[in-house]
Design an enzyme around this catalytic site. Sequence first.
Site, PDB file in Angstrom:
ATOM      1  N   LYS A 125      -7.634  -2.073 -18.717  1.00 23.05           N
ATOM      2  CA  LYS A 125      -8.250  -0.817 -19.179  1.00 23.05           C
ATOM      3  C   LYS A 125      -9.733  -0.899 -18.844  1.00 23.05           C
ATOM      4  O   LYS A 125     -10.296  -1.986 -18.739  1.00 23.05           O
ATOM      5  CB  LYS A 125      -8.076  -0.686 -20.695  1.00 23.05           C
ATOM      6  CG  LYS A 125      -8.271   0.723 -21.200  1.00 23.05           C
ATOM      7  CD  LYS A 125      -7.043   1.581 -21.010  1.00 23.05           C
ATOM      8  CE  LYS A 125      -7.311   3.039 -21.315  1.00 23.05           C
ATOM      9  NZ  LYS A 125      -6.078   3.852 -21.252  1.00 23.05           N
ATOM     10  N   ASP A 165      -7.990   8.550 -17.988  1.00 25.18           N
ATOM     11  CA  ASP A 165      -7.745   8.472 -19.440  1.00 25.18           C
ATOM     12  C   ASP A 165      -8.661   9.526 -20.043  1.00 25.18           C
ATOM     13  O   ASP A 165      -9.148  10.413 -19.322  1.00 25.18           O
ATOM     14  CB  ASP A 165      -8.053   7.062 -19.986  1.00 25.18           C
ATOM     15  CG  ASP A 165      -7.645   6.916 -21.458  1.00 25.18           C
ATOM     16  OD1 ASP A 165      -6.442   7.041 -21.750  1.00 25.18           O
ATOM     17  OD2 ASP A 165      -8.518   6.708 -22.324  1.00 25.18           O
TER      18      ASP A 165
HETATM   19  P1  NDP Z   1      -8.391  14.333 -22.615  1.00 21.42           P
HETATM   20  O1  NDP Z   1      -9.785  13.879 -22.498  1.00 21.42           O
HETATM   21  O2  NDP Z   1      -7.787  15.205 -21.566  1.00 21.42           O
HETATM   22  O3  NDP Z   1      -8.178  15.055 -24.021  1.00 21.42           O
HETATM   23  C1  NDP Z   1      -8.450  14.447 -25.249  1.00 21.42           C
HETATM   24  C2  NDP Z   1      -8.307  15.503 -26.319  1.00 21.42           C
HETATM   25  O4  NDP Z   1      -8.458  14.907 -27.602  1.00 21.42           O
HETATM   26  C3  NDP Z   1      -9.386  16.566 -26.224  1.00 21.42           C
HETATM   27  O5  NDP Z   1      -8.848  17.794 -26.648  1.00 21.42           O
HETATM   28  C4  NDP Z   1     -10.429  16.043 -27.208  1.00 21.42           C
HETATM   29  O6  NDP Z   1     -11.298  17.027 -27.709  1.00 21.42           O
HETATM   30  C5  NDP Z   1      -9.525  15.535 -28.307  1.00 21.42           C
HETATM   31  N1  NDP Z   1     -10.237  14.594 -29.161  1.00 21.42           N
HETATM   32  C6  NDP Z   1     -10.995  13.536 -28.799  1.00 21.42           C
HETATM   33  N2  NDP Z   1     -11.496  12.916 -29.873  1.00 21.42           N
HETATM   34  C7  NDP Z   1     -11.029  13.599 -30.936  1.00 21.42           C
HETATM   35  C8  NDP Z   1     -11.194  13.474 -32.324  1.00 21.42           C
HETATM   36  N3  NDP Z   1     -11.941  12.478 -32.848  1.00 21.42           N
HETATM   37  N4  NDP Z   1     -10.553  14.357 -33.135  1.00 21.42           N
HETATM   38  C9  NDP Z   1      -9.789  15.349 -32.599  1.00 21.42           C
HETATM   39  N5  NDP Z   1      -9.621  15.536 -31.307  1.00 21.42           N
HETATM   40  C10 NDP Z   1     -10.231  14.677 -30.482  1.00 21.42           C
HETATM   41  O7  NDP Z   1      -7.522  13.000 -22.803  1.00 21.42           O
HETATM   42  P2  NDP Z   1      -5.984  12.776 -22.596  1.00 21.42           P
HETATM   43  O8  NDP Z   1      -5.221  13.970 -23.028  1.00 21.42           O
HETATM   44  O9  NDP Z   1      -5.777  12.227 -21.244  1.00 21.42           O
HETATM   45  O10 NDP Z   1      -5.731  11.577 -23.609  1.00 21.42           O
HETATM   46  C11 NDP Z   1      -5.430  11.784 -24.992  1.00 21.42           C
HETATM   47  C12 NDP Z   1      -4.860  10.501 -25.560  1.00 21.42           C
HETATM   48  O11 NDP Z   1      -3.684  10.139 -24.826  1.00 21.42           O
HETATM   49  C13 NDP Z   1      -5.781   9.286 -25.496  1.00 21.42           C
HETATM   50  O12 NDP Z   1      -5.510   8.460 -26.609  1.00 21.42           O
HETATM   51  C14 NDP Z   1      -5.310   8.579 -24.236  1.00 21.42           C
HETATM   52  O13 NDP Z   1      -5.608   7.206 -24.252  1.00 21.42           O
HETATM   53  C15 NDP Z   1      -3.817   8.815 -24.327  1.00 21.42           C
HETATM   54  N6  NDP Z   1      -3.098   8.680 -23.066  1.00 21.42           N
HETATM   55  C16 NDP Z   1      -3.378   9.471 -21.997  1.00 21.42           C
HETATM   56  C17 NDP Z   1      -2.663   9.347 -20.829  1.00 21.42           C
HETATM   57  C18 NDP Z   1      -2.851  10.257 -19.685  1.00 21.42           C
HETATM   58  O14 NDP Z   1      -2.050  10.177 -18.737  1.00 21.42           O
HETATM   59  N7  NDP Z   1      -3.820  11.140 -19.692  1.00 21.42           N
HETATM   60  C19 NDP Z   1      -1.626   8.301 -20.682  1.00 21.42           C
HETATM   61  C20 NDP Z   1      -1.351   7.584 -21.898  1.00 21.42           C
HETATM   62  C21 NDP Z   1      -2.091   7.760 -23.021  1.00 21.42           C
HETATM   63  P3  NDP Z   1     -12.790  17.184 -27.101  1.00 21.42           P
HETATM   64  O15 NDP Z   1     -12.593  17.943 -25.832  1.00 21.42           O
HETATM   65  O16 NDP Z   1     -13.511  17.922 -28.146  1.00 21.42           O
HETATM   66  O17 NDP Z   1     -13.313  15.796 -26.890  1.00 21.42           O
END
Ligand code: NDP
Length: 445
Positions: A125, A165
Amino acid sequence: MKILESVMERVIKRDPNEPEFHQAVKEVLESLEPVAEKNPEWVKAGIFDRIVEPERQISFRVSWVDDNGNVQVNRGYRIQFNSAIGPYKGGIRLHPSVNASILKFLGFEQILKNSLTGLPMGGGKGGSDFDPKGKSDGEVMRFCQSFMTELERHIGENTDVPAGDMGTGAREIGYMYGQYRRLRNDFTGVLTGKGLTWGGSLARTEATGYGLCYFMDEALKAKGKSFKGATVVISGSGNVAIYATEKVHQLGGKVVALSDSNGYIYDPEGIKLETVKKIKEVERKRISEYIKYHPNAKYTEGCSDIWTIKCDIALPCATQNDIDENSANMLVKNGCYAVGEGANMPSTPEAIDVFIKNKVIFAPSKAANAGGVATSALEMSQNSMRYSWTFEEVDAKLKDIMVNIYKAASTAAKEYGYEDNLVVGANIAGFLKVADAMYAQGITY
Ligand code: NDP
């Protein structure tokens, strides 16, 4: 004293200020106790002590110039955790909260997750405390170029293959890949999540969200339930949340809420995904904009109350420790019967206890969200073959992989006396293959 308690004590002593890492390791070690009892040779070979220590941990300075001509300094990281079963593989997180503890927890989870996919990938990571939010494209590009200028010497298609990520989407991967290619003069599959015209895989964008739903569909089926007619609450509105919403709708469920780090929207008629995609993917704005298009929906400032909305199925897809004990109790009280983790470690240990005690179908992230990295591995295969599969081919392989992960986790849980406990099952099923490889390869790292 349990065999693995002393391993945990050493982890805490070595890095006392890494709470997220401790949380992830503790959960895994607790479920591996029966494995340690059954395999004393693994204890003797130090497998448990070795697997919780990264093979290599790199931290570096990332300097770049902002639009006002000021020099900005961030810290970059790459945690190369375990390469016993394949090259390191895991995303790059760009978020102000990034530190060694968070990346070590993610890298550690990634070892077992990648093993669960059945594909040959080790765990890693990386990331930086850089915040892409509010930055211009030029600033993001200069940051990514500077970040890759250092990272380049540590990665390679057979060594370490980073991916996206939080905060690292198609734009950031593009800038990083461009810089890698320039530095190496080499067009190779060194990053995944690439654009379709330069080596990316169809269905990679959708993979984590879709994969989560394929996994949940299987887990629900085993208990005589399905997404059909179910009300679903999803946190986040990023890549995982958006494509989980899309698949839930395709499978006949109704997603009524989504959030971002400022607050959440509730649309009892069902979230209109096209609006969310426009706001989040095209305009990069806040989720609160949604109510301008759909005035019947409601926006609430602050995130945690999203779990007070009545639902059948909850899919936390935002970030770690998003559901605490109170939120878990609230979900159970309101009749929620299934929770699938799209984000990494979104439920606190106390919340998981609540779910398990109340017989909620609980799908832990390292199994349920493995679809993203599995499809990254499919991207690597296509790059090696210099060939591209159709969307349908990749999607079918993804579905197969998720069904197999469910089977592996539920079978391991049953075999070790924890029937229906997918947390224990996923930890054991993921661990066995890596431990076997480490043992066979001797005491190297
Ligand atoms: P993105 O950056 O596309 O989206 C993250 C989302 O979570 C945004 O809407 C963000 O809001 C929100 N968010 C972040 N922090 C908080 C918080 N403290 N409270 C509420 N909402 C929050 O990321 P991903 O969708 O790619 O990833 C989301 C999760 O999934 C992570 O844990 C990541 O590690 C996991 N993941 C992702 C993969 C992938 O293929 N993308 C694969 C496996 C796991 P804001 O825009 O306001 O920051």
